[in-house]
Design a protein around this motif. Structure first.
Motif, PDB file in Angstrom:
ATOM      1  N   UNK A 157      37.424  -9.075 118.481  1.00 31.50           N
ATOM      2  CA  UNK A 157      36.443  -9.899 117.656  1.00 31.50           C
ATOM      3  C   UNK A 157      35.825  -8.964 116.738  1.00 31.50           C
ATOM      4  N   UNK A 158      35.588  -7.662 117.105  1.00 27.75           N
ATOM      5  CA  UNK A 158      35.083  -6.645 116.092  1.00 27.75           C
ATOM      6  C   UNK A 158      36.308  -6.629 115.201  1.00 27.75           C
ATOM      7  N   UNK A 159      37.383  -6.261 115.477  1.00 22.57           N
ATOM      8  CA  UNK A 159      38.294  -6.138 114.304  1.00 22.57           C
ATOM      9  C   UNK A 159      38.316  -7.135 113.419  1.00 22.57           C
ATOM     10  N   UNK A 160      38.308  -8.663 113.740  1.00 22.22           N
ATOM     11  CA  UNK A 160      38.138  -9.632 112.955  1.00 22.22           C
ATOM     12  C   UNK A 160      36.908  -9.554 112.093  1.00 22.22           C
ATOM     13  N   UNK A 161      35.897  -9.060 112.724  1.00 24.21           N
ATOM     14  CA  UNK A 161      34.587  -9.095 111.840  1.00 24.21           C
ATOM     15  C   UNK A 161      34.422  -7.981 110.895  1.00 24.21           C
ATOM     16  N   UNK A 162      34.983  -6.804 111.390  1.00 23.66           N
ATOM     17  CA  UNK A 162      35.328  -5.712 110.345  1.00 23.66           C
ATOM     18  C   UNK A 162      35.896  -6.028 109.169  1.00 23.66           C
ATOM     19  N   UNK A 163      37.379  -6.518 109.331  1.00 23.03           N
ATOM     20  CA  UNK A 163      38.134  -6.855 108.302  1.00 23.03           C
ATOM     21  C   UNK A 163      37.603  -7.834 107.397  1.00 23.03           C
ATOM     22  N   UNK A 164      36.898  -8.765 108.031  1.00 20.18           N
ATOM     23  CA  UNK A 164      36.430  -9.970 107.298  1.00 20.18           C
ATOM     24  C   UNK A 164      35.134  -9.405 106.322  1.00 20.18           C
ATOM     25  N   UNK A 165      34.477  -8.615 106.760  1.00 21.57           N
ATOM     26  CA  UNK A 165      33.302  -8.198 106.066  1.00 21.57           C
ATOM     27  C   UNK A 165      33.715  -7.309 104.744  1.00 21.57           C
ATOM     28  N   UNK A 166      34.818  -6.546 104.825  1.00 22.11           N
ATOM     29  CA  UNK A 166      35.137  -5.704 103.618  1.00 22.11           C
ATOM     30  C   UNK A 166      36.017  -6.807 102.692  1.00 22.11           C
ATOM     31  N   UNK A 167      36.701  -7.652 103.263  1.00 23.43           N
ATOM     32  CA  UNK A 167      37.354  -8.459 102.382  1.00 23.43           C
ATOM     33  C   UNK A 167      36.343  -9.432 101.660  1.00 23.43           C
ATOM     34  N   UNK A 168      35.372  -9.844 102.314  1.00 21.75           N
ATOM     35  CA  UNK A 168      34.347 -10.807 101.818  1.00 21.75           C
ATOM     36  C   UNK A 168      33.676 -10.097 100.586  1.00 21.75           C
ATOM     37  N   UNK A 169      33.341  -8.978 100.646  1.00 18.37           N
ATOM     38  CA  UNK A 169      32.696  -7.901  99.623  1.00 18.37           C
ATOM     39  C   UNK A 169      33.359  -7.433  98.736  1.00 18.37           C
ATOM     40  N   UNK A 170      34.797  -7.939  98.590  1.00 14.75           N
ATOM     41  CA  UNK A 170      35.825  -7.528  97.574  1.00 14.75           C
ATOM     42  C   UNK A 170      36.516  -6.173  97.924  1.00 14.75           C
ATOM     43  N   UNK A 171      36.494  -5.796  99.059  1.00 12.05           N
ATOM     44  CA  UNK A 171      37.241  -4.338  99.336  1.00 12.05           C
ATOM     45  C   UNK A 171      38.359  -4.501 100.167  1.00 12.05           C
ATOM     46  N   UNK A 172      39.347  -5.291  99.708  1.00 11.51           N
ATOM     47  CA  UNK A 172      40.368  -5.842 100.634  1.00 11.51           C
ATOM     48  C   UNK A 172      41.184  -4.450 101.257  1.00 11.51           C
ATOM     49  N   UNK A 173      41.313  -3.595 100.422  1.00  9.45           N
ATOM     50  CA  UNK A 173      42.239  -2.424 101.026  1.00  9.45           C
ATOM     51  C   UNK A 173      41.641  -1.771 102.238  1.00  9.45           C
ATOM     52  N   UNK A 174      40.470  -2.085 102.525  1.00 10.07           N
ATOM     53  CA  UNK A 174      39.561  -1.237 103.638  1.00 10.07           C
ATOM     54  C   UNK A 174      39.732  -2.360 104.745  1.00 10.07           C
ATOM     55  N   UNK A 175      40.734  -1.928 105.731  1.00  4.03           N
ATOM     56  CA  UNK A 175      40.673  -2.767 107.251  1.00  4.03           C
ATOM     57  C   UNK A 175      40.997  -1.749 108.141  1.00  4.03           C
TER      58      UNK A 175
END
Length: 400
Positions: free
Chosen positions: A109-127
């Motif tokens: 769940x943490x990985x999903x939240x982590x990746x979703x945060x950066x994608x939502x803020x426009x930093x898709x390359x950070x996962x």
């Protein structure tokens, strides 16, 4: 007059909330300066400059619950250091006191939240998959009662011989330093501190016990890389999952490899045990007794083995002084081996503390976790075989 259990160091030790596992992990994202300079500037302007600084590290900012960041400058460019508290990130304030354990799905769940945060803020390359895993903190809390405080135990730890490849870190604030024991090197670290004191220092009081000692065993980048290669684990989530599943063993073996593992006794008991070995030479007994006295009066174990510790510092000293120091280190190793044969620590308990024996930290940690695993065996049929003998607290009594 204290009762016999207190005098034997039976302070009602228990594993707080029966929790052990990952408390925090650290990721690093290295920017490609040529094509990601604009993204770096956005992170600085939109996240670093606009979010609150953390109270315990002014270089780090909190961008959401359980997620802190810092920009690091290195020779090759800039790195984004990301510190993740998985329980807090997934469960919000409800996860503040929690430790991610092996029976939860918090890491996924943490990985999903982590990746979703950066994608939502426009930093898709950070996962998570594109970051380097550079630190994992394995954690447990031990609660106990009695007049012997966490600060008392930490003072014993600071005098206790530790792995010569590790150095003691002194906190800049002298009062705080009394409540923190921190040794580390480039591969790992061990921190023990008074959790109640820390919370009260920041105006919180969230724990329901008088004395709470937190133990954190930190795997750093070098140790993590070695584990990844040995276990052939691909991907950060798989590696974190493996570490989480094996957290009791890693904690036990890690603490045992960092610190001298024999129990603490009074100075009178130590002297009597040394004197009882008729086969040892008088000079050996004198050196052992002198070592105990010097450790007792030293500020820390590191000050006892002063004046210098690392290879870099050795270069500044004449060869004659280096030879003397190396001979002393070799002699110290021989004396510590003698203490292991006796089954006692060279560090004596404080005078008039009213306690005759206390378990060492390796004994304490491994007994707590071994009991936890034994209880788990009865319910989920887990098999757990410790890699070295577990010591019962009552074993102190047989040595008196």
């Amino acid at each position: 007059m204290k009762n016999s259990n207190e005098r034997l160091g039976d302070l009602g030790w228990s594993l707080y909330r029966n929790e052990v596992g990952i408390h925090t992990f650290e990721l690093q994202y290295e920017f490609n300066f040529k094509i990601e300079y604009a993204m770096l500037q956005r992170i600085w302007n939109e996240l670093i400059c606009k979010n609150p600084r953390c109270s315990n590290n002014k270089h780090t900012v909190s961008i959401m619950r359980g997620l802190r960041i810092q920009i690091l400058n290195i020779d090759a460019g800039q790195i984004l250091k990301i510190i993740v508290n998985p329980s807090l990130m997934v469960d919000g304030e409800g996860g503040y006191l929690g430790i991610t354990d092996r029976h939860s799905n918090i890491l996924a769940r943490c990985k999903r939240s982590f990746d979703a945060y950066w994608k939502k803020n426009g930093f898709e390359s950070i996962c998570m998959n594109r970051c380097s895993l550079t630190r994992v903190d394995l954690c447990m809390n031990i609660a106990f009662s009695g007049n012997f405080t966490v600060a008392n135990y930490i003072d014993l730890l600071k005098h206790t011989p530790h792995n010569a490849r590790m150095s003691l870190y002194a906190m800049p604030d002298s009062e705080q330093d009394q409540h923190v024991f921190d040794i580390f090197n480039q591969s790992r670290g061990l921190m023990v501190y008074d959790k109640r004191y820390e919370q009260q220092r920041y105006g919180n009081s969230l724990f329901d016990c008088e004395h709470l000692m937190r133990i954190e065993y930190r795997l750093r980048a070098r140790a993590i890389g070695k584990l990844r290669g040995q276990k052939n684990l691909i991907g950060n989530l798989n590696l974190l999952g493996w570490i989480l599943d094996h957290s009791p063993e890693l904690l036990c073996e890690g603490v045992h490899s960092c610190l001298f593992g024999e129990p603490y006794f009074s100075a009178e008991k130590i002297r009597a045990q040394i004197k009882s070995r008729k086969e040892w030479r008088p000079e050996t007994k004198d050196r052992m007794w002198r070592m105990q006295q010097e450790l007792y009066h030293a500020k820390t174990f590191d000050s006892y083995i002063a004046p210098f510790h690392t290879i870099e510092e050795w270069k500044e000293f004449p060869m004659a002084e280096i030879d003397v120091y190396q001979q002393r280190r070799k002699q110290m190793g021989n004396l510590l081996q003698r203490y292991k044969e006796l089954g006692i620590s060279p560090v004596a308990l404080p005078k008039r503390c009213g306690i005759l024996c206390l378990p060492s930290l390796p004994q304490l940690v491994c007994a707590m976790l071994y009991n936890r695993m034994c209880n788990a065996c009865q319910t989920c049929k887990l098999e757990y075989t410790p890699t070295f003998p577990m010591h019962s607290f009552n074993s102190c009594q047989t040595r008196l």
